[in-house]
Design an enzyme around this catalytic site. Structure first.
Site, mmCIF file in Angstrom:
data_model
loop_
_atom_site.group_PDB
_atom_site.id
_atom_site.type_symbol
_atom_site.label_atom_id
_atom_site.label_comp_id
_atom_site.label_asym_id
_atom_site.label_seq_id
_atom_site.Cartn_x
_atom_site.Cartn_y
_atom_site.Cartn_z
ATOM 1 N N HIS A 654 57.129 21.265 16.181
ATOM 2 C CA HIS A 654 55.696 21.110 15.942
ATOM 3 C C HIS A 654 55.259 19.703 16.302
ATOM 4 C CE1 HIS A 654 57.564 19.557 12.311
ATOM 5 N NE2 HIS A 654 56.452 18.910 12.055
ATOM 6 N N ASP A 656 53.270 16.818 14.826
ATOM 7 C CA ASP A 656 52.620 16.382 13.589
ATOM 8 C C ASP A 656 51.214 15.934 13.938
ATOM 9 O OD1 ASP A 656 55.689 14.741 12.715
ATOM 10 O OD2 ASP A 656 55.055 16.822 12.394
ATOM 11 N N HIS A 706 58.902 17.656 18.289
ATOM 12 C CA HIS A 706 60.270 17.575 17.781
ATOM 13 C C HIS A 706 60.567 18.705 16.821
ATOM 14 C CE1 HIS A 706 58.021 15.648 14.539
ATOM 15 N NE2 HIS A 706 59.014 15.981 13.750
ATOM 16 N N ARG A 716 70.708 20.376 3.432
ATOM 17 C CA ARG A 716 70.345 19.066 3.937
ATOM 18 C C ARG A 716 69.010 18.680 3.299
ATOM 19 N NH1 ARG A 716 67.694 18.233 9.671
ATOM 20 N NH2 ARG A 716 67.329 15.991 9.520
#
Ligand SMILES: *[C@@H]1O[C@H](CO)[C@@H](O)[C@H](O)[C@H]1NC(C)=O
Ligand SMILES: *[C@@H]1O[C@H](CO)[C@@H](O)[C@H](O)[C@H]1NC(C)=O
Ligand SMILES: *[C@@H]1O[C@H](CO)[C@@H](O)[C@H](O)[C@H]1NC(C)=O
Ligand SMILES: *[C@@H]1O[C@H](CO)[C@@H](O)[C@H](O)[C@H]1NC(C)=O
Ligand SMILES: *[C@@H]1O[C@H](CO)[C@@H](O)[C@H](O)[C@H]1NC(C)=O
Ligand SMILES: *[C@@H]1O[C@H](CO)[C@@H](O)[C@H](O)[C@H]1NC(C)=O
Ligand SMILES: *[C@@H]1O[C@H](CO)[C@@H](O)[C@H](O)[C@H]1NC(C)=O
Length: 725
Positions: A654, A656, A706, A716
């Site tokens: 996406h 940002d 990214h 994580r």
């Protein structure tokens, strides 16, 4: 009309003086210094007595001490009448000196009195008074107010006699004191007063009072009259009403504290040129001792309220540079909340110290009782050479603190600790009339270490060292921390003051700070995380990566992909506690999410907004304090405003919508999870091994499409914030 008469009279007097001195141009020969003998009564070597002797030796006074070692039967002169024993001893001593006509005797108190000048000056001023006997004077009448009318009136100056200072020729002093036939606990001042008020005796013994404080300054009722006057080598007290420089300064009545303040400077204790001149007197040199002969110290730890950063507090005890087998620990903890911290520390370190004793909240001890108990543990153990009392809100960052205090060799001494960036500290330089804080003239300079030294002060708390021998002698009672309705520390200090034991604060070194225990909300899982506002320094030490500042000093950051910056920001602890906090919160926004150990994380993102755990203000502050400076460094010129989120696991590709994004790894690849990482499509660049506590920062618009790479095992955790310009 009256005024004119008065004026005329004054003129006439000065005219007469003028004629007199013109007729006799030769002033009488000065009295040689060796003709002055100082007599003082002291039955014990109190701190005040030692201070008196120090100043006396400095000026080379010839002092004879009367009554040392004798039991004091003169009553409690601080509170009521008494002191007759002093005259009895003086009478005995004067018999042998009575026939020395040219000997000048100075009889003074010593526990609460200091010299500000030398014998030569005293003798010169005495000679100028042109009397055989000169008494100190004061503005308050004591002990018999009814005698006020009998005093000769004075036009200007102090009217009433004070017996704390007398100077006169030996035969006359002898004639005065030989009249004594009362008891040791009768009042000395009343005795002298009656003789002085007898007009016949006043004339035959040729007595007068030092009305204008040429020689004697009594402080009772006169604290506002005096100021310190700094010279190059010496510091004096100046009487601003009479513009005189008195030689003998007496803290009579309840002015002992003020005398202590003056004596921090007078006569040569501290000045601007040389700083502290007695700080290295009588020090103990611990460096000469073998490790196993270091004195045994009982460390009394007091946790009297929920205290942030308690595990760190205990860690600092471990880092003190002192053989641990010489340390015994007495811990009083009144908080159930802290039991887990003490337990954890105890399990790891119980064998490190010589002994480890904990009194917990179940004992329901009041703070005063607990402090009495700690002190008593040392008192009752003859091998306990020092008692080091430290409260949980003291963060010592000087590993030498204990050694430095021992070396200073005082009965009671505390290291200065202050609240970061505030004038708040662990001592008071003065007390108000009701016994609470009052600011001394030097308080700010001492707190800010503009004046460095070892300071005699009326109140201290939080951290101090007391000699075991003092606990077994001067402070041998067991209840010093409980007195009327006073706070325990105020009670202890008042007791010490009344017993004549001086308390000192040293600011010769930087010792550490006091943390704030206010606004400590212990209902969070890791409550210290919320301390970013209240205790910023400790927060930073605990939660910011050790290498963070190197970003600015050494350009310690990386650029793994174009315009993607990578830098250390959070500590391991910060990462772990944030994860724990999120886990503890438990209601991840994904809702349906399953924690699959060993499986594949299928849910795209699970996130908790900082607001949900009530950490939004704190996180925003963190961004401003610690991320913005990095932003400015790498993308200089941007203005940072933020909105933020914590995201877990996987992010689909996406853009940002913010200007840039920070992405902080909160756990370790390979140990905590497998897979993961971050990929920037535009540059065909991915970072496979994020580092725990490190943050990526990259422009978040079109340029940096990214995605997070899939996590293949474990969970994580990352913290992501979007930063708008
Ligand atoms: C101090 O005074 C005593 C008594 O008058 C005298 O015997 C002694 O010699 C004096 N000492 C000095 C150093 O002047
Ligand atoms: C006191 O003694 C001095 C000499 O020491 C003398 O000049 C003075 O007149 C005397 N004063 C009185 C009141 O006797
Ligand atoms: C603890 O002590 C206080 C005062 O001494 C008393 O009021 C209180 O009831 C005690 N609590 C317990 C649990 O014993
Ligand atoms: C303490 O934190 C809790 C949330 O963990 C909150 O509900 C409470 O209002 C806070 N108390 C104070 C006094 O801020
Ligand atoms: C800081 O950097 C040094 C090497 O430059 C490293 O050894 C150390 O572990 C780093 N500290 C932290 C907390 O990452
Ligand atoms: C996943 O991690 C656990 C320990 O965290 C490990 O025992 C297991 O072998 C791992 N599974 C895979 C497929 O790597
Ligand atoms: C991306 O880089 C890898 C090597 O790092 C290379 O094998 C691959 O072909 C590149 N892909 C593109 C689309 O350039």
């Amino acid at each position: 009309m009256e005024y004119l008469t008065f004026f005329f009279f004054a003129c006439w007097i000065s005219f007469a003086n003028c004629v007199y001195s013109a007729d006799t141009p030769q002033a009488p020969a000065p009295i040689p210094n060796e003709k002055l003998l100082v007599l003082t009564v002291a039955t014990e070597e109190t701190d005040g007595f030692l201070r008196f002797m120090q100043a006396a030796n400095y000026f080379n006074y010839n002092v004879t001490v009367l009554g040392m070692g004798e039991a004091w039967k003169g009553g409690d002169v601080g509170r009521s009448i008494g002191g007759g024993q002093k005259i009895r001893l003086l009478k005995e001593a004067m018999e042998a000196l009575a026939d020395q006509e040219d000997l000048v005797v100075l009889s003074v108190d010593s526990y609460d009195l200091i010299f500000a000048g030398g014998p030569e000056e005293i003798l010169r001023k005495f000679q100028q008074e042109n009397h055989k006997v000169l008494f100190a004077a004061e503005g308050l009448i004591w002990p018999d107010k009814q005698l006020a009318d009998k005093y000769p009136s004075v036009r200007s100056g102090k009217r009433y006699l004070n017996s704390g200072g007398i100077i006169g020729y030996a035969p006359y002093i002898n004639k005065l004191v030989s009249q004594w036939n009362l008891h040791d606990n009768d009042d000395d001042q009343l005795f002298y007063t009656k003789i002085y008020l007898d007009p016949l005796q006043r004339e035959t013994l040729n007595m007068t009072l030092d009305h204008k404080c040429q020689i004697f300054q009594n402080l009772n009722g006169a604290v506002d009259e005096v100021l310190l006057k700094f010279g190059t080598d010496r510091v004096r007290v100046r009487n601003t009403v009479y513009d005189t420089l008195p030689v003998v300064v007496h803290g009579n009545g309840n002015t002992k504290m003020y005398l202590n303040y003056l004596a921090n400077y007078v006569p040569n204790a501290w000045n601007y040129e040389h700083g502290c001149s007695h700080c290295d007197d009588n020090v103990v040199d611990l460096s000469q001792l073998k490790v196993n002969s270091c004195p045994c110290v009982l460390v009394g730890v007091f946790i009297e309220q929920p205290t942030p950063f308690l595990p760190e507090f205990f860690q600092r005890l471990l880092t003190l540079d002192y053989p641990k087998d010489k340390l015994r620990l007495f811990v009083h903890n009144s908080e159930v909340y802290h039991e887990k911290h003490i337990q954890a520390f105890w399990e790891e370190n119980r064998d490190v110290f010589n002994s480890f004793m904990v009194v917990g909240p179940e004992e329901n001890l009041s703070q005063g009782e607990a402090r009495n108990m700690g002190m008593d543990v040392c008192r009752k153990d003859a091998t306990c050479e020092y008692y080091f009392s430290i409260d949980s809100d003291v963060m010592l960052n000087n590993r030498q603190t204990l050694k430095l205090l021992i070396e200073q060799n005082r009965k009671i001494i505390g290291p200065l600790v202050t609240r970061h960036g505030k004038l708040w500290s662990n001592f008071w330089g003065a007390l108000s009339l009701d016994g609470y804080y009052a600011r001394s003239e030097d308080y700010v300079d001492i707190v800010q270490r503009k004046r460095m030294g070892v300071w005699n002060i009326p109140y201290m708390a939080h951290v101090y060292l007391v000699k075991g021998s003092v606990l077994r002698n001067e402070l041998k009672e067991r209840k010093y921390f409980v007195l009327e309705k006073l706070d325990p520390d105020m009670a202890f200090c008042r007791n010490a003051r009344e017993l004549g034991v001086f308390m000192y604060i040293t600011n010769r070194h930087d010792f550490g700070r006091l943390i704030s225990t206010a606004n400590y909300n212990i209902s969070h899982y890791n409550s210290d995380l919320w301390q970013i506002f209240e205790n910023p320094v400790d927060w930073k030490e605990k939660y910011i990566n050790q290498n963070y500042t190197r970003i600015f000093t050494e350009n310690y950051l990386e650029e793994p992909c174009p315009d993607v910056f990578w830098f250390p920001v959070l500590s391991e602890k910060a990462c772990d506690e944030l994860v724990e906090e999120m886990e503890h919160y438990g209601s991840w926004s994904g809702g349906k999410h399953e924690r699959i150990s060993g499986g594949y994380e299928t849910v795209p993102t699970d996130d908790i907004h900082m607001k949900q755990i009530g950490f939004d203000k704190e996180w925003l502050h963190f961004i401003r304090e610690f991320i913005s400076p990095v932003t400015l460094k790498v993308f200089s010129g941007y203005y940072t405003k933020v909105k933020f989120d914590v995201l877990q696991a996987y992010l689909r590709p996406h853009h940002d919508s913010s200007t840039f994004t920070i992405n902080i790894a909160l756990n370790n690849k390979d140990t905590d999870f497998q897979g993961g990482g971050c990929r920037f499509h535009r540059y065909n660049c991915s970072i496979e091994s994020p580092r725990k506590g490190w943050s990526f920062m990259h422009p978040g618009r079109l340029t940096h499409l990214h995605e997070g790479l899939p996590t293949t095992n474990g969970t994580r955790y990352i913290a992501v914030s979007f930063i708008d310009p």
